[in-house]
Scaffold this motif. Structure first.
Motif, PDB file in Angstrom:
ATOM      1  N   LEU A   1       0.839  -1.180   0.000  1.00  7.57           N
ATOM      2  CA  LEU A   1       0.000   0.000   0.000  1.00  7.57           C
ATOM      3  C   LEU A   1       0.877   1.234   0.000  1.00  7.57           C
ATOM      4  N   THR A   2       0.287   2.339  -0.395  1.00  8.14           N
ATOM      5  CA  THR A   2       0.952   3.628  -0.303  1.00  8.14           C
ATOM      6  C   THR A   2       0.481   4.265   0.993  1.00  8.14           C
ATOM      7  N   LEU A   3       1.437   4.636   1.832  1.00  8.88           N
ATOM      8  CA  LEU A   3       1.120   5.159   3.150  1.00  8.88           C
ATOM      9  C   LEU A   3       1.856   6.474   3.353  1.00  8.88           C
ATOM     10  N   SER A   4       1.185   7.438   3.962  1.00  6.74           N
ATOM     11  CA  SER A   4       1.806   8.714   4.322  1.00  6.74           C
ATOM     12  C   SER A   4       1.235   9.140   5.664  1.00  6.74           C
ATOM     13  N   SER A   5       1.754  10.220   6.219  1.00 11.12           N
ATOM     14  CA  SER A   5       1.243  10.719   7.492  1.00 11.12           C
ATOM     15  C   SER A   5       1.201  12.231   7.474  1.00 11.12           C
ATOM     16  N   ASP A   6       0.014  12.771   7.714  1.00 12.14           N
ATOM     17  CA  ASP A   6      -0.159  14.210   7.877  1.00 12.14           C
ATOM     18  C   ASP A   6      -0.361  14.553   9.348  1.00 12.14           C
ATOM     19  N   ASN A   7      -0.165  13.555  10.218  1.00 14.35           N
ATOM     20  CA  ASN A   7      -0.480  13.695  11.640  1.00 14.35           C
ATOM     21  C   ASN A   7       0.776  13.784  12.492  1.00 14.35           C
ATOM     22  N   ALA A   8       0.621  14.368  13.668  1.00 24.33           N
ATOM     23  CA  ALA A   8       1.726  14.441  14.630  1.00 24.33           C
ATOM     24  C   ALA A   8       2.102  13.037  15.084  1.00 24.33           C
ATOM     25  N   THR A   9       3.317  12.885  15.587  1.00 26.27           N
ATOM     26  CA  THR A   9       3.747  11.615  16.149  1.00 26.27           C
ATOM     27  C   THR A   9       2.798  11.231  17.269  1.00 26.27           C
ATOM     28  N   GLU A  10       2.311  10.002  17.234  1.00 25.78           N
ATOM     29  CA  GLU A  10       1.404   9.511  18.270  1.00 25.78           C
ATOM     30  C   GLU A  10       2.232   8.980  19.425  1.00 25.78           C
TER      31      GLU A  10
ATOM     32  N   GLU B   1      -4.139 -17.557  14.626  1.00 30.73           N
ATOM     33  CA  GLU B   1      -3.145 -16.620  15.145  1.00 30.73           C
ATOM     34  C   GLU B   1      -2.419 -16.054  13.936  1.00 30.73           C
ATOM     35  N   VAL B   2      -2.592 -14.758  13.684  1.00 28.59           N
ATOM     36  CA  VAL B   2      -2.050 -14.108  12.494  1.00 28.59           C
ATOM     37  C   VAL B   2      -0.883 -13.205  12.882  1.00 28.59           C
ATOM     38  N   VAL B   3       0.194 -13.290  12.108  1.00 33.19           N
ATOM     39  CA  VAL B   3       1.357 -12.431  12.277  1.00 33.19           C
ATOM     40  C   VAL B   3       1.491 -11.587  11.018  1.00 33.19           C
ATOM     41  N   VAL B   4       1.769 -10.283  11.183  1.00 29.66           N
ATOM     42  CA  VAL B   4       1.967  -9.376  10.054  1.00 29.66           C
ATOM     43  C   VAL B   4       3.369  -8.789  10.155  1.00 29.66           C
ATOM     44  N   GLN B   5       4.091  -8.816   9.034  1.00 30.38           N
ATOM     45  CA  GLN B   5       5.405  -8.186   8.949  1.00 30.38           C
ATOM     46  C   GLN B   5       5.350  -7.141   7.836  1.00 30.38           C
ATOM     47  N   THR B   6       5.992  -5.995   8.058  1.00 36.92           N
ATOM     48  CA  THR B   6       5.978  -4.914   7.074  1.00 36.92           C
ATOM     49  C   THR B   6       7.393  -4.467   6.743  1.00 36.92           C
ATOM     50  N   THR B   7       7.544  -3.907   5.539  1.00 33.86           N
ATOM     51  CA  THR B   7       8.810  -3.337   5.101  1.00 33.86           C
ATOM     52  C   THR B   7       8.530  -2.107   4.255  1.00 33.86           C
ATOM     53  N   VAL B   8       9.166  -0.989   4.595  1.00 29.24           N
ATOM     54  CA  VAL B   8       9.071   0.209   3.763  1.00 29.24           C
ATOM     55  C   VAL B   8       9.968  -0.032   2.554  1.00 29.24           C
ATOM     56  N   GLN B   9       9.394   0.083   1.351  1.00 31.29           N
ATOM     57  CA  GLN B   9      10.104  -0.308   0.137  1.00 31.29           C
ATOM     58  C   GLN B   9      10.613   0.852  -0.697  1.00 31.29           C
ATOM     59  N   THR B  10      10.379   2.084  -0.225  1.00 31.49           N
ATOM     60  CA  THR B  10      10.855   3.261  -0.943  1.00 31.49           C
ATOM     61  C   THR B  10      11.588   4.182   0.028  1.00 31.49           C
ATOM     62  N   PHE B  11      12.238   5.201  -0.512  1.00 29.25           N
ATOM     63  CA  PHE B  11      12.995   6.172   0.287  1.00 29.25           C
ATOM     64  C   PHE B  11      12.681   7.556  -0.255  1.00 29.25           C
ATOM     65  N   ASN B  12      11.416   7.997  -0.059  1.00 25.97           N
ATOM     66  CA  ASN B  12      10.962   9.272  -0.601  1.00 25.97           C
ATOM     67  C   ASN B  12      11.146  10.438   0.367  1.00 25.97           C
ATOM     68  N   GLY B  13      11.128  10.164   1.665  1.00 26.87           N
ATOM     69  CA  GLY B  13      11.299  11.212   2.665  1.00 26.87           C
ATOM     70  C   GLY B  13      12.590  11.012   3.426  1.00 26.87           C
ATOM     71  N   PRO B  14      13.212  12.099   3.901  1.00 24.27           N
ATOM     72  CA  PRO B  14      14.507  11.983   4.559  1.00 24.27           C
ATOM     73  C   PRO B  14      14.450  11.396   5.966  1.00 24.27           C
ATOM     74  N   GLU B  15      13.333  11.544   6.689  1.00 25.76           N
ATOM     75  CA  GLU B  15      13.244  11.003   8.045  1.00 25.76           C
ATOM     76  C   GLU B  15      12.890   9.510   7.981  1.00 25.76           C
ATOM     77  N   THR B  16      13.234   8.788   9.037  1.00 25.32           N
ATOM     78  CA  THR B  16      12.959   7.360   9.092  1.00 25.32           C
ATOM     79  C   THR B  16      11.515   7.124   9.515  1.00 25.32           C
ATOM     80  N   PRO B  17      10.705   6.493   8.657  1.00 25.47           N
ATOM     81  CA  PRO B  17       9.302   6.271   9.004  1.00 25.47           C
ATOM     82  C   PRO B  17       9.129   4.986   9.806  1.00 25.47           C
ATOM     83  N   GLY B  18       8.921   5.116  11.103  1.00 19.36           N
ATOM     84  CA  GLY B  18       8.601   3.945  11.901  1.00 19.36           C
ATOM     85  C   GLY B  18       7.207   3.468  11.539  1.00 19.36           C
ATOM     86  N   VAL B  19       7.009   2.168  11.443  1.00 21.82           N
ATOM     87  CA  VAL B  19       5.703   1.606  11.112  1.00 21.82           C
ATOM     88  C   VAL B  19       5.097   1.042  12.392  1.00 21.82           C
ATOM     89  N   ARG B  20       3.874   1.441  12.684  1.00 22.63           N
ATOM     90  CA  ARG B  20       3.142   0.932  13.849  1.00 22.63           C
ATOM     91  C   ARG B  20       1.971   0.114  13.363  1.00 22.63           C
TER      92      ARG B  20
END
Length: 99
Positions: free
Chosen positions: A9-18, A41-60
């Motif tokens: 998916l394409t994900l972005s954030s316009d919100n303050a750090t939670e 019992e479901v496990v989900v793993q994620t990986t950011v696959q692009t480098f469009n922004g300079p800050e490190t995007p933590g995934v929650r």
């Protein structure tokens, strides 16, 4: 028998750090193409696959279930690092499987 699904998916954030655990009003819902069997019992793993922004995007992630999960960017915060939480669009890949 183990079951596996994946997507992106394409994900972005316009919100303050939670900074409050469990507050999910700014999360995005991802629904699995096919629900896993009830009681799985479901496990989900994620990986950011692009480098469009300079800050490190933590995934929650939150509320992983047999039908999907909630996800958001929460730029790294703490340990001397301060972030406004906002992040440009990135592609995030995910894999979900039963254990």
């Amino acid at each position: 028998m183990s079951m596996v699904q994946s997507g992106k998916l394409t994900l972005s954030s316009d919100n303050a750090t939670e900074t409050v655990g469990g507050r999910t009003t700014t999360f995005t819902q991802v629904t699995f193409p096919t629900p896993f069997p009830a009681g799985s019992e479901v496990v989900v793993q994620t990986t950011v696959q692009t480098f469009n922004g300079p800050e490190t995007p933590g995934v929650r992630l939150h509320d992983v279930s047999n039908t999907g999960f909630l996800i958001r960017f929460n730029e790294l915060y703490g340990g001397g690092v301060t972030s406004d939480g906002k992040h440009t669009a990135e592609t995030v890949g995910w894999t979900a499987y039963t254990i």
